[in-house]
Design an enzyme around this catalytic site. Structure first.
Site, PDB file in Angstrom:
ATOM      1  N   CYS A 142       0.823  -1.211   0.000  1.00 15.46           N
ATOM      2  CA  CYS A 142       0.000   0.000   0.000  1.00 15.46           C
ATOM      3  C   CYS A 142       0.862   1.268   0.000  1.00 15.46           C
ATOM      4  CB  CYS A 142      -0.997  -0.028   1.155  1.00 15.46           C
ATOM      5  SG  CYS A 142      -2.382   1.137   0.898  1.00 15.46           S
ATOM      6  N   HIS A 235      -4.229  -4.503   0.047  1.00 15.44           N
ATOM      7  CA  HIS A 235      -3.952  -5.139   1.342  1.00 15.44           C
ATOM      8  C   HIS A 235      -4.397  -6.600   1.297  1.00 15.44           C
ATOM      9  CE1 HIS A 235      -2.712  -1.685   3.811  1.00 15.44           C
ATOM     10  NE2 HIS A 235      -3.580  -0.978   3.102  1.00 15.44           N
ATOM     11  N   GLU A 237      -3.287  -8.838   2.964  1.00 17.20           N
ATOM     12  CA  GLU A 237      -3.159  -9.404   4.305  1.00 17.20           C
ATOM     13  C   GLU A 237      -4.358  -9.108   5.200  1.00 17.20           C
ATOM     14  OE1 GLU A 237      -1.985  -5.161   5.016  1.00 17.20           O
ATOM     15  OE2 GLU A 237      -1.878  -6.594   3.359  1.00 17.20           O
TER      16      GLU A 237
END
Length: 305
Positions: A142, A235, A237
């Site tokens: 990001c 993102h 994750e």
């Protein structure tokens, strides 16, 4: 194989409750294995949440890894107890003479600032340069992806008219790359950002390769140096409820808050989010560890160049 984590790291108990196999340093020292050394520069405000999100993905591999956490000397986080930082994080100055098989640099809530106006810009650019010679492969996530592309390759960022917020469909542009081994024709990725990088700026630089993009969210993943660097604009994750918490946190407090797209069941924020990105996120991190870290890093870690 499990992950080697610092003793008493909160993520250990959280992940054991999910039946993810982790072990602390005390137990790991009894095994005669050269683990992969992975360092995380965690710039996100909620440190424990980000630690858990990343460790969850890194655990999905048969390789043993030793996870370390780096912090900036020039920035003091406000949302994490100082005791946690002192126990589990070390300053870059203390770690700069070490080498690592892999590194992850997270996003940060500073994307609306010009890069040079970020209070820790000088220190983080030193770390970016250090990673070139001390790490086999680095993931930039990001804001860190935008910052790394700007610092290393002069790629600018651009403000968006409204926040890019939700889950967006991505297309791998070269499925023969090992990073996409096992991927479907499309995959989903969460985004939460106010700025963007543009394809033209990537295409204008021969040293960069755009490897995933979206018709709705633009540049998705950029690769450099044959996989020694990956720049991820979203993102992968994120946990299932991260965007939900962000939406409900900001709703009524900011005038640019819209419901995250492609996220809630029937686009109804009173219903649960529909998780559509986790399988590919696990596969991406496993492929990164296997093909770009484990198979590329020297056994003698001091030979990383």
């Amino acid at each position: 194989m499990p992950l080697r984590l610092p003793d008493r790291l909160p993520a250990i108990d959280l992940l054991k409750n999910e039946n993810i196999f982790v072990m602390d340093d005390t137990r790991a020292h009894s095994q005669d294995i050269r683990p992969l050394k992975i360092v995380v520069l965690n710039l996100m405000p909620m440190k424990v949440t980000t630690e858990t999100d990343l460790i969850r993905l890194l655990s999905n591999t048969p390789l043993q890894m030793e996870i370390s956490f780096m912090k900036l000397k020039s920035h003091t986080p406000k949302n994490t107890p100082i005791e946690h930082m002192m126990m589990f994080y070390r300053d870059f100055e203390v770690m700069k003479n070490e080498k690592y098989d892999g590194m992850i640099i997270t996003g940060a809530p500073v994307e609306t600032l010009d890069f040079e106006d970020v209070s820790y810009w000088d220190e983080i650019t030193i770390i970016f340069d250090w990673a070139h010679t001390h790490v086999t492969s680095t993931l930039y996530i990001c804001w860190a992806a935008q910052a790394g592309l700007f610092h290393h390759y002069g790629v600018p960022k651009y403000p968006l008219e409204k926040k890019k917020f939700g889950i967006f469909r991505q297309t791998p542009l070269d499925k023969s790359l090992p990073i996409f081994r096992g991927f479907d024709d499309e995959f989903m990725m969460p985004h939460s950002r106010h700025t963007e990088i543009r394809r033209k700026d990537i295409d204008d630089r021969d040293m960069l390769t755009l490897i995933a993009e979206s018709a709705d969210s633009g540049v998705g993943i950029v690769m450099a140096r044959n996989g020694r660097e990956f720049f991820i604009t979203g993102h992968m994750e994120y946990a299932p409820d991260t965007l939900d918490k962000e939406y409900k946190r900001d709703m009524g407090k900011r005038d640019d808050v819209e419901m995250p797209v492609n996220y809630y069941e029937h686009d109804d924020p009173t219903l649960h989010p529909v998780v559509s990105w986790r399988a590919h996120a696990n596969l991406f991190f496993s492929n990164w560890i296997n093909y770009y870290v484990y198979q590329e890093t020297p056994y003698n870690i001091e030979e990383i160049e």
